[in-house]
Design an enzyme around this catalytic site. Sequence first.
Site, mmCIF file in Angstrom:
data_model
loop_
_atom_site.group_PDB
_atom_site.id
_atom_site.type_symbol
_atom_site.label_atom_id
_atom_site.label_comp_id
_atom_site.label_asym_id
_atom_site.label_seq_id
_atom_site.Cartn_x
_atom_site.Cartn_y
_atom_site.Cartn_z
ATOM 1 N N ASN A 149 0.806 -1.234 0.000
ATOM 2 C CA ASN A 149 0.000 0.000 0.000
ATOM 3 C C ASN A 149 0.833 1.276 0.000
ATOM 4 O OD1 ASN A 149 0.679 -0.654 2.713
ATOM 5 N ND2 ASN A 149 -0.931 0.690 3.441
ATOM 6 N N GLY A 225 2.037 -6.140 7.262
ATOM 7 C CA GLY A 225 1.107 -6.754 6.315
ATOM 8 C C GLY A 225 -0.175 -7.134 7.019
ATOM 9 N N THR A 227 -3.122 -9.260 9.105
ATOM 10 C CA THR A 227 -3.115 -9.958 10.395
ATOM 11 C C THR A 227 -3.002 -11.470 10.208
ATOM 12 O OG1 THR A 227 -4.250 -8.174 11.509
ATOM 13 C CG2 THR A 227 -4.518 -10.356 12.479
ATOM 14 N N THR A 229 -1.518 -13.098 7.763
ATOM 15 C CA THR A 229 -0.128 -13.423 7.407
ATOM 16 C C THR A 229 0.755 -13.302 8.648
ATOM 17 O OG1 THR A 229 -0.615 -12.284 5.329
ATOM 18 C CG2 THR A 229 1.634 -12.995 5.642
ATOM 19 N N GLU A 247 3.563 -5.470 12.308
ATOM 20 C CA GLU A 247 2.669 -4.315 12.101
ATOM 21 C C GLU A 247 1.547 -4.807 11.202
ATOM 22 O OE1 GLU A 247 3.152 -1.575 13.673
ATOM 23 O OE2 GLU A 247 5.150 -2.016 14.402
ATOM 24 N N CYS A 281 -3.206 1.571 6.289
ATOM 25 C CA CYS A 281 -3.602 0.862 7.514
ATOM 26 C C CYS A 281 -4.189 1.822 8.544
ATOM 27 C CB CYS A 281 -2.401 0.132 8.093
ATOM 28 S SG CYS A 281 -0.997 1.232 8.343
ATOM 29 N N GLU A 460 7.538 0.388 15.934
ATOM 30 C CA GLU A 460 8.570 0.913 15.067
ATOM 31 C C GLU A 460 8.758 2.385 15.404
ATOM 32 O OE1 GLU A 460 6.956 -0.130 11.134
ATOM 33 O OE2 GLU A 460 8.337 -1.827 11.147
#
Length: 479
Positions: A149, A225, A227, A229, A247, A281, A460
């Site tokens: 994205n 990416g 949830t 995954t 994340e 996101c 992060e």
Amino acid sequence: MKEILNYVNGQLQAPLSGEYLDNIDPSVGEVYGKIPNSGKADVDAAVHAARAAFADWSGKSAKERSRIILRLSQLIEENLEELAMAESRDNGKPLKLARTVDIPRARDNFAFFATAILHEEDPFHRMPNGFNYTLRQPIGVVGCISPWNLPLYLFSWKIAPALAAGNCVIAKPSEITPYSAFLLSRLCMEAGLPQGVLNILHGTGPSVGQAIVEHPGIKAISFTGGTKTGEHLARTAAPMFKKLSLELGGKNPNLVFADADFEKAVSTSARASFTNQGQICLCGSRIFVEAPIYEKFKEAFLEKVKRLKVGPPEQESSRMGALVSEDHLNKVLGYVALAKEEGGLVLHGGKRIKLEGKYTGGYYMEPTVIEGLPYNCRTNQEEIFGPVVTLTPFTSEEEVLEMANSTPYGLSATVFTTDLNKAHRVASLLEAGIVWINCWLVRDLRTPFGGVKASGVGREGGFEALHFFTEPKNVCLEF
Ligand code: NAD
């Protein structure tokens, strides 16, 4: 045809299998390039190169690493237009957005971490009979996996702190948007990044992504990416005791109280709903409006949304471009159908748009506003990740907090009110990693970034990221 290559041991090279995947331009719905279909053998080669490079890279002074990474940041600035065009073509986002947000932020990510390492202090703890000091040492070879994205923005958000902290990196951009990461490999060569320090592999998640997560030589994984995954990654990496930063997805609430600055609440909510076609996101996908201003807000919001121009990404006037892929467009349209089944009323949009001429096969969709849904239905609980928002009235602070906190997710939230006490009270009660008051997507790179609940594990940003990519070692001396 644009052909993309892997970047391994300082060289651009074909995947060892010789196999390629199609790269599709979502603005026209056609194949425009080929990307390596890399696998385990490519990961082995990249880890071999990264291990060989580690002693020298981690042994360099912070100043020397900083100099090389700052050069990379400068090269991103010098090549901004080419990178922005690549990003827009791969992703379908308006070129203007790539030019003003994505690529400048990638430049800033490298500059931020390149300079942050010059300001770190090591903790020192004195005792009556001795002292302790803590070394923060790079982990070794680490993996960075990012989504489609905000391609270069999120790719660099991981790579920059990993490299700055002295690690060597195996990185994988999304197979759906690989082009700007390929251009970055060329810039790394120009910047003089030593060979093997950064290796960029292209290909699918189940193939090359899985091989990165499974590789015993890769000691930490930073992943952004979905949830689902993330769950799968955690199951694979946890038994190997890998350090993990996840994340993940979001279903962010946007709370508009009756005492809000009305104009600001309306225009910021429209931006928060539809920027990047709703594929951020942090987009606010559930708008809760206090009952006394619900009808007025709805009218003003719809007015704004109707004026959002959906068009070809390279057209200056386009506010929304194409969705990233046909599969994703169909998924989002599926949620509109579900919303109707669940009793929702589509106030605006809901359909695919067929633009004219060469864009007719592109994946465009109307910005969509839905009302009349219960807060706990699937449309209001599951991540849609597209240009779809719901409007829901509320009558009290308790009620809106219950609805806002009801999803499995907890990434971000936005609150509009001019009551200072209420703003801080509500901010502290929202289950989210980030709360914006009277604004949205305002970012200071020093602040912690991440989510709670199913939105992720870890943070992060700033020193949080540098700490993730290092291990603290306490050294104790007795007099
Ligand atoms: P995704 O999970 O499908 O893919 C993300 C990355 O993981 C891609 O590079 C993909 O190839 C890779 N991958 C897939 N399967 C893998 C596996 N088995 N092993 C290793 N890697 C694998 O997500 P997406 O569709 O690319 O991105 C959209 C999602 O990302 C949304 O849920 C969105 O909310 C989330 N997101 C979160 C943040 C955040 O900061 N929290 C930021 C952006 C996007």
